[in-house]
Design an enzyme around this catalytic site. Structure first.
Site, PDB file in Angstrom:
ATOM      1  CG  MET A  28     -74.069  -4.704 -15.007  1.00 13.95           C
ATOM      2  SD  MET A  28     -72.972  -4.142 -13.133  1.00 13.95           S
ATOM      3  CE  MET A  28     -73.860  -4.991 -11.974  1.00 13.95           C
ATOM      4  CG  HIS A  32     -82.651 -12.480 -14.725  1.00  3.77           C
ATOM      5  ND1 HIS A  32     -83.619 -11.493 -14.723  1.00  3.77           N
ATOM      6  CD2 HIS A  32     -81.714 -11.867 -13.918  1.00  3.77           C
ATOM      7  CE1 HIS A  32     -83.287 -10.454 -14.279  1.00  3.77           C
ATOM      8  NE2 HIS A  32     -82.027 -10.456 -13.615  1.00  3.77           N
ATOM      9  CG  HIS A  35     -81.205  -9.134 -17.796  1.00  3.52           C
ATOM     10  ND1 HIS A  35     -80.791 -10.211 -17.048  1.00  3.52           N
ATOM     11  CD2 HIS A  35     -80.690  -7.894 -17.442  1.00  3.52           C
ATOM     12  CE1 HIS A  35     -79.920  -9.621 -16.055  1.00  3.52           C
ATOM     13  NE2 HIS A  35     -79.877  -8.350 -16.485  1.00  3.52           N
ATOM     14  CE  LYS A 147     -84.135  -7.118  -7.919  1.00  2.00           C
ATOM     15  NZ  LYS A 147     -82.839  -6.614  -8.132  1.00  2.00           N
ATOM     16  CD  GLN A 151     -79.597   0.656 -12.602  1.00  4.04           C
ATOM     17  OE1 GLN A 151     -78.489   0.331 -12.126  1.00  4.04           O
ATOM     18  NE2 GLN A 151     -80.142  -0.081 -13.510  1.00  4.04           N
TER      19      GLN A 151
END
Ligand code: PAF
Length: 266
Positions: A28, A32, A35, A147, A151
């Site tokens: 999204m 950082h 990613h 993290k 999900q």
């Protein structure tokens, strides 16, 4: 690096690359180091690397949470370019959810526990957009961070239940020097709020449910949504807290984090 705004463009661009492997890193934005570790892994393992950049309205409950989500496309495109991404898919909300849109993916049980209790509809939004991204990009591998353990578990279940031909790759949580797990939301924290947020990784580092609950209960500046052991693959001690904020209109920044209890120390 190619930037595509439409589904048709992505399909046309990827058509000549289908004989090699394709890796997808869904994001999204507000990229950082977490990613970047996903992008690095995708770059090392796949012939073509696709990154999606889409702040998915369907996974936000409240408009103000969606509005305050950090956005910086210029920075994200530069970071993606440096990480060796071949194609960025950055669609509009209308491209992903055209007028009359009414098809949703619901991972019923896993999507309604833990964070699902506090963010009803969140995992429905995640599963729907991820399945649509899978269908558009048709990746061989898709990369997610540990993290967001719930999900990952929801997506793992969806891949299994719908017999999707995509390999799920999960990379370890990346932390700052003070222990805080990297999150796009961290940039919403002021310096004192960040100090308060530090209680979250400290509590989880105990790897003990009761100790973590006790530590968070006596911490200043935050409200605890939950601290639970989750029987995921691998099992985790997971928590969500709301760090009180005097600046944000809705009064807090919500953070989630987890530590792996057994198995692969991601
Ligand atoms: O983890 C995220 O950033 C999002 O939930 C995802 C997977 C990109 C779907 O919008």
């Amino acid at each position: 690096m190619k930037i595509c705004r439409t589904i048709a463009e992505v399909r046309a661009e990827l058509a000549p690359h289908r004989s090699g492997s394709i890796g997808l890193v869904p994001t999204m934005g507000a990229l950082h180091a977490g990613h970047l570790s996903l992008l690095r892994a995708a770059r090392a393992e796949c012939d073509t690397v696709v990154m999606s950049l889409f702040v998915n309205p369907a996974q936000f409950g409240e408009a103000r949470d969606l509005d305050s989500y950090p956005r910086d496309e210029e920075h994200d495109l530069a970071a993606a370019g440096e990480a060796g991404v071949d194609l960025v898919f950055a669609p509009s909300a209308e491209e992903m959810y055209p007028p009359g849109y009414q098809t949703w993916v619901e991972v019923t049980e896993l999507g309604s526990i833990l964070d699902g209790v506090f963010r009803p509809g969140h995992f429905r939004g995640v599963a729907t957009v991820v399945l649509k991204l899978f269908e558009i990009v048709r990746p061989d591998r898709a990369y997610f961070g540990q993290k967001d353990a719930q999900q990952v578990e929801v997506i793992r279940r969806m891949i299994h239940d719908l017999a999707l031909e995509v390999e799920l790759r999960v990379l370890p949580t990346v932390r700052d020097a003070d222990g805080l797990a990297l999150s796009s939301r961290n940039r919403l924290l002021s310096a004192p709020e960040r100090e308060h947020a530090g209680a979250l990784p400290r509590a989880l580092a105990t790897k003990d449910l009761h100790a973590a609950r006790a530590l968070l209960a006596q911490s200043d500046g935050l409200e605890v949504d939950y601290v639970e052991v989750a029987d995921f693959d691998p099992p985790v001690l997971a928590a969500a807290v709301r760090v009180r904020s005097t600046r944000l209109t809705h009064g807090f920044t919500r953070l989630i984090d987890n530590v792996v209890l057994e198995g692969d120390p991601t």
